[in-house]
Design a protein around this motif. Structure first.
Motif, PDB file in Angstrom:
ATOM      1  N   UNK A   1       1.702 -11.465   4.350  1.00 41.92           N
ATOM      2  CA  UNK A   1       1.122 -11.070   2.812  1.00 41.92           C
ATOM      3  C   UNK A   1       1.112  -9.627   2.440  1.00 41.92           C
ATOM      4  N   UNK A   2       1.147  -8.812   3.405  1.00 40.28           N
ATOM      5  CA  UNK A   2       0.799  -7.349   3.398  1.00 40.28           C
ATOM      6  C   UNK A   2       2.054  -6.797   3.552  1.00 40.28           C
ATOM      7  N   UNK A   3       2.336  -6.177   2.378  1.00 44.36           N
ATOM      8  CA  UNK A   3       3.566  -5.390   2.274  1.00 44.36           C
ATOM      9  C   UNK A   3       3.494  -4.325   3.078  1.00 44.36           C
ATOM     10  N   UNK A   4       2.665  -3.535   3.590  1.00 45.46           N
ATOM     11  CA  UNK A   4       2.549  -2.215   4.320  1.00 45.46           C
ATOM     12  C   UNK A   4       2.974  -2.623   5.601  1.00 45.46           C
ATOM     13  N   UNK A   5       2.517  -3.733   6.403  1.00 43.91           N
ATOM     14  CA  UNK A   5       2.832  -4.487   7.640  1.00 43.91           C
ATOM     15  C   UNK A   5       4.214  -4.789   7.321  1.00 43.91           C
ATOM     16  N   UNK A   6       4.781  -5.392   6.533  1.00 38.37           N
ATOM     17  CA  UNK A   6       6.206  -5.920   6.593  1.00 38.37           C
ATOM     18  C   UNK A   6       7.133  -4.483   6.392  1.00 38.37           C
ATOM     19  N   UNK A   7       6.627  -3.540   5.891  1.00 40.80           N
ATOM     20  CA  UNK A   7       7.461  -2.277   5.813  1.00 40.80           C
ATOM     21  C   UNK A   7       7.520  -1.747   7.048  1.00 40.80           C
ATOM     22  N   UNK A   8       6.484  -1.711   7.776  1.00 36.97           N
ATOM     23  CA  UNK A   8       6.383  -0.961   9.220  1.00 36.97           C
ATOM     24  C   UNK A   8       7.147  -1.992   9.942  1.00 36.97           C
TER      25      UNK A   8
END
Ligand code: ZN
Length: 241
Positions: free
Chosen positions: A112-119
């Protein structure tokens, strides 16, 4: 303090109050013993928590040990998987996806977390990632053979909606590895609200073995085993019918 009308797992109307924590009321079902927050926080309240959640460097440093842990889990059960298509639901920064990829899986992750997915995309570009709720899984990703749901379900106000989206993406015979706090464990304090896992609005649902079995059954999953755990956490392996 208003009790809910019916239990989401067993349909019972009988509830015991477990008190209040951080202004959230807690109840336990008299039938399946599921413990839960009621009323559930609204979508905006939940979104606000995840906006505050910031990734830091220490998380990236812990990635190595997380990959080792995921590898151990995958190795234990991969011989039972009917194929090589892997999905990590709640993949965070992609360590489970990377572990699966290194073991030869066609590895996918959703969070759900875009920042995590970006990382995850930056650190482990060999996997495929998607940011959003499980219902937004890209249709072209098709069905999976082996699915991880590690420490996710306790965060969800509507776990049935999660499984309604997930179940069609698990092929018949697929393996599901799921972990969540275990409210039925002997080490859970008698005064339930003092348990460290009771931290609403982050954690909203507290399963036990019986409630989990009853919850998964209508979604087409049969539990094969619960791993023994000294800590109050359910770690289970289930198979899709
Ligand atoms: Zn119940």
């Amino acid at each position: 303090m208003t009790a809910p009308a019916t239990c989401i797992v067993c349909g019972t109307h009988d509830f015991t109050s477990l008190g209040t924590k951080d202004s959230y009321d807690l109840f336990r079902c008299g039938g399946c013993k599921l413990a839960f927050v009621h009323p559930m926080p609204c979508a905006d309240e939940i979104a606000a928590i995840y906006e505050k959640y910031v990734l830091n460097d220490s998380y990236e440093r812990r990635a190595r040990s997380k990959i080792i842990r995921s590898t151990r889990r995958l190795r234990r059960y991969m011989h039972m998987s009917p194929g090589k298509r892997f999905l990590d639901m709640g993949c965070s920064i992609g360590t489970g996806v990377e572990a699966a990829r290194r073991l030869g899986f066609d590895a996918h992750g959703i969070d759900i977390d875009e920042n995590s997915v970006g990382t995850a995309r930056k650190l482990f570009p060999g996997g495929r990632y998607h940011a959003g709720p499980i219902a937004s899984l890209p249709p072209e990703w098709g069905q999976f053979d082996f699915l991880f749901s590690v420490e996710v379900i306790e965060h969800l106000p509507d776990p049935h909606a999660y499984f309604e989206a997930l179940a069609p993406r698990a092929r018949s015979g697929a393996l599901l590895y799921l972990t969540t706090p275990d409210a039925g464990h002997w080490r859970v304090p008698k005064d339930f609200k003092t348990w460290n896992h009771v931290c609403p609005p982050q954690h909203l649902l507290f399963f036990n073995k019986d409630a989990m079995r009853r919850f998964l059954d209508p979604h087409g999953f049969d539990i094969l085993k619960f791993e023994w755990n000294l800590k109050p956490g359910l770690k289970l392996l289930a198979r899709k019918r």
